[in-house]
Design a protein around this motif. Sequence first.
Motif, short mmCIF file in Angstrom:
data_model
loop_
_atom_site.label_atom_id
_atom_site.label_comp_id
_atom_site.label_asym_id
_atom_site.label_seq_id
_atom_site.Cartn_x
_atom_site.Cartn_y
_atom_site.Cartn_z
N GLY A 65 -11.96 7.79 -9.71
CA GLY A 65 -12.98 8.80 -10.01
C GLY A 65 -13.78 8.46 -11.26
N PHE A 68 -16.32 5.73 -10.35
CA PHE A 68 -17.44 6.28 -9.57
C PHE A 68 -18.35 7.14 -10.45
CE2 PHE A 68 -14.98 5.98 -5.35
CZ PHE A 68 -15.75 4.92 -4.89
N ALA A 69 -17.74 7.89 -11.36
CA ALA A 69 -18.52 8.82 -12.20
C ALA A 69 -19.50 8.10 -13.12
CB ALA A 69 -17.57 9.69 -13.03
N ASP A 73 -20.58 1.78 -7.28
CA ASP A 73 -20.82 2.00 -5.85
C ASP A 73 -19.57 1.67 -5.03
OD1 ASP A 73 -23.91 2.41 -5.68
OD2 ASP A 73 -23.66 0.64 -6.95
N VAL A 110 -11.47 9.71 -2.70
CA VAL A 110 -12.33 9.85 -3.87
C VAL A 110 -13.76 9.42 -3.53
CG1 VAL A 110 -12.62 9.25 -6.31
CG2 VAL A 110 -10.33 9.37 -5.35
N GLU A 113 -15.53 12.10 -1.64
CA GLU A 113 -15.91 13.23 -2.51
C GLU A 113 -17.25 12.94 -3.22
OE1 GLU A 113 -12.69 13.93 -5.26
OE2 GLU A 113 -11.27 14.35 -3.63
N PHE A 114 -17.37 11.72 -3.74
CA PHE A 114 -18.60 11.36 -4.46
C PHE A 114 -19.79 11.20 -3.51
CE2 PHE A 114 -15.79 10.71 -8.00
CZ PHE A 114 -16.59 10.90 -9.11
N THR A 115 -19.55 10.65 -2.33
CA THR A 115 -20.63 10.50 -1.35
C THR A 115 -21.14 11.88 -0.91
OG1 THR A 115 -19.74 8.40 -0.56
CG2 THR A 115 -21.26 9.53 0.90
N LYS A 117 -21.20 14.55 -2.69
CA LYS A 117 -21.99 15.12 -3.79
C LYS A 117 -23.34 14.43 -3.94
CE LYS A 117 -18.51 14.88 -6.84
NZ LYS A 117 -17.74 14.93 -8.10
N GLU A 118 -23.37 13.12 -3.63
CA GLU A 118 -24.59 12.32 -3.80
C GLU A 118 -24.85 11.48 -2.55
OE1 GLU A 118 -24.86 11.11 -8.39
OE2 GLU A 118 -23.01 10.39 -7.49
N ARG A 123 -20.70 5.88 -1.51
CA ARG A 123 -19.67 5.11 -2.23
C ARG A 123 -18.79 4.38 -1.21
NH1 ARG A 123 -22.07 8.23 -5.85
NH2 ARG A 123 -21.35 7.99 -7.99
#
Length: 332
Positions: A65, A68-69, A73, A110, A113-115, A117-118, A123
């Motif tokens: 996380g 990624f934060a 990528d 994880v 989760e990021f994909t 959100k964005e 990711r």
Amino acid sequence: MSNIREALKERILVLDGAMGTMLQAYKFQEEDFRGERFKDYPTPLQGNNDLLSLTQPEAIKTIHGKYFAVGADIVETNTFSGTTIAMADYQMEDLVYELNYESAKIAKEVADEFTAKEPHKPRFVAGSIGPTNRTASMSPDVNDPGYRAITFDELRIAYKQQVEALIDGGVDLLLVETVFDTLNAKAALFAIEEVKDERGIDMPIMLSGTITDASGRTLSGQTAEAFLISVSHIPLLSVGFNCALGANLLQPHLETIASKTDFAISAHPNAGLPNAFGEYDESPEEMGEQIEEYLKRNLINIIGGCCGTSPEHIRVIANLAAKYKPRIVNSF
């Protein structure tokens, strides 16, 4: 899976940094590696970082996380030593499938989760396949140059088990990395092609060698160009180099291969060379300055960090990469 190729056409993709560096900050002791499940295991387990995917999964999840934060990528699974060959050191050969499967699952959760959100910045998870602690090309016994500690077929079987587990766990691509012996890498690539054929799937493959000294050769004696030629029969997503050297020392080898291949080019160098205590002192800014030279020269499609790099290093690298166009790739 194919959308990583689309992403590579649009921008330079950023790979994560070191897993080991981040885990060291936790200062895990023997009991932390063991957890409840392995508390009575007959061999010492401290240092088996892959095992932490089972005994300390929250730490692994947190590290993914963090990368990624800051703009990564692609993150690599915590499976660098995830073969029966490497796990024999801990008498944990029977756990190889589970270690790889769970590591892939953690990283994929994880990434998703990021994909979510964005969605404009998907990711990806790369299944990390390390070189093992054996070499198929050279003898470990100076008195018996013809002796080999491992055969091609033994490597192929071990890698195939790892590859199947990583794919079952949900990785988007496979990263055969830190290649010091191209024969070992060929066994991994052969295993991957076998699994792809058996399953009828398209699985992108990154391949990353390691130049081990100032002569510009891998441990098994190949120059950067020879390494490239010897693996170019496989349809790779990318080829490149990682580890062993800092960013500035890696540049000439990247220049050599960038002009001679249609594959994407990747690099994840160390944060400089280790000091007398085996630690890496290069700051994110110092490393960033050197990596910007790659970008100015249009050498790179995928960039990240290896030993000694942290989320702060990756943040600097990601910010720089965003300012430059990726090298044009004709293979996809």
